[in-house]
Design an enzyme around this catalytic site. Structure first.
Site, PDB file in Angstrom:
ATOM      1  N   HIS A   1       3.487   1.728   1.998  1.00 33.32           N
ATOM      2  CA  HIS A   1       4.072   2.095   3.294  1.00 33.32           C
ATOM      3  C   HIS A   1       5.585   1.906   3.301  1.00 33.32           C
ATOM      4  CE1 HIS A   1       3.210  -2.207   4.817  1.00 33.32           C
ATOM      5  NE2 HIS A   1       4.506  -2.070   4.971  1.00 33.32           N
TER       6      HIS A   1
ATOM      7  N   ASP B   1       0.827  -1.207   0.000  1.00 36.16           N
ATOM      8  CA  ASP B   1       0.000   0.000   0.000  1.00 36.16           C
ATOM      9  C   ASP B   1       0.866   1.265   0.000  1.00 36.16           C
ATOM     10  OD1 ASP B   1       1.048  -0.113   2.531  1.00 36.16           O
ATOM     11  OD2 ASP B   1      -0.868  -0.202   3.583  1.00 36.16           O
TER      12      ASP B   1
ATOM     13  N   GLU C   1       1.715   3.874   7.459  1.00 38.24           N
ATOM     14  CA  GLU C   1       0.611   3.479   6.597  1.00 38.24           C
ATOM     15  C   GLU C   1       0.025   4.703   5.884  1.00 38.24           C
ATOM     16  OE1 GLU C   1       0.106   0.513   5.985  1.00 38.24           O
ATOM     17  OE2 GLU C   1      -0.135  -0.789   7.728  1.00 38.24           O
TER      18      GLU C   1
END
Ligand code: GLP
Length: 235
Positions: free
Chosen positions: A138, A136, A143
């Site tokens: 990260h 994602d 995050e």
């Protein structure tokens, strides 16, 4: 930003180790920022080989790891403490006292995080920070969010990250929900950054991160603003 396309995982590992070795050879007391995950394992193996062949001396080195899970026994293989022992620290001559990993078990997480930032500062800052890339976007355990977290902090992990890291655990319920990670600001203060990306499944997020808009929803996109980033990519 320098993006080097590699022909294999072995080549990423070799080039990565050469960059770290060069850093150490140029400055014996370098401060290394280290990462876990499956991607840097080969690079740690190469560095271990260099040490065993008397080509590299880690005795002056200080290290700071990016992150650690909360609520995990540091002696089990899934903990990042254990990972680092297994893949590097027990194999080379970095003095124990010079190794730092976020204290994710501290009762007062805020103070522990502040102490970690202070320790990095006291060591003179990070010379080179190794990073992997999450699916994602990260980096560390930063995050996607609405802002870039500045300093070391405690985070709740995204479902996607938990699922991605489930391969290292027996059951989904065993994957910790929280972690402590260096902030984006901590990472960006490193003088150099080495991003290792391997696999087809990382190609799309890597493109978004390195050529898309710089937004906190894609945390790694912030690297576009850093003056000295090398990316080793292969699939
Ligand atoms: C974890 C770690 C990250 C790492 C990422 C990618 O979430 N906290 O630091 O970069 O996984 O891991 P891998 O290299 O296994 O794809």
């Amino acid at each position: 930003m320098k993006i080097i396309e590699c022909s294999s995982y072995e080549q990423i590992s070799k080039y990565g180790a050469e960059i770290i070795a060069q850093q150490i050879n140029e400055k014996r007391n370098s401060v290394l920022g280290l990462a876990t995950g499956s991607t840097p394992i080969g690079m740690y193996r190469e560095l271990t080989d260099m040490y065993e062949n008397n080509c590299l001396d880690f005795s002056g080195i200080t290290t700071f790891n990016l992150d650690e899970y909360c609520g995990i026994d540091y002696n089990i293989p899934q903990s990042y403490h254990h990972f680092m022992q297994e893949n590097l620290f027990s194999k080379v001559n970095i003095p124990m006292k010079s190794i730092h990993i976020p204290d994710a078990s501290a009762e007062d997480a805020e103070t522990a995080c502040r102490n970690y930032e202070d320790a990095i500062c006291k060591a003179g800052g990070i010379d080179i920070q190794v990073l992997g890339l999450g699916h994602d976007g990260h980096i560390g355990f930063n995050e996607p969010s609405d802002s870039f977290p500045v300093i070391t902090h405690k985070v709740k992990l995204e479902e996607r990250t938990i699922l991605a890291n489930m391969r290292f655990f027996a059951r989904r319920e065993d994957v910790p929900q929280f972690a402590v990670t260096m902030g984006i600001g901590t990472i960006m203060k490193a003088r150099r950054i080495l991003l290792l990306v391997f696999g087809d499944d990382k190609e799309e997020i890597m493109k978004r991160a390195l050529t898309g808009k710089v937004i906190p929803q894609v945390p790694a996109s912030v690297l576009q603003l850093h003056p000295d980033v090398t990316v080793l990519y292969g699939k």
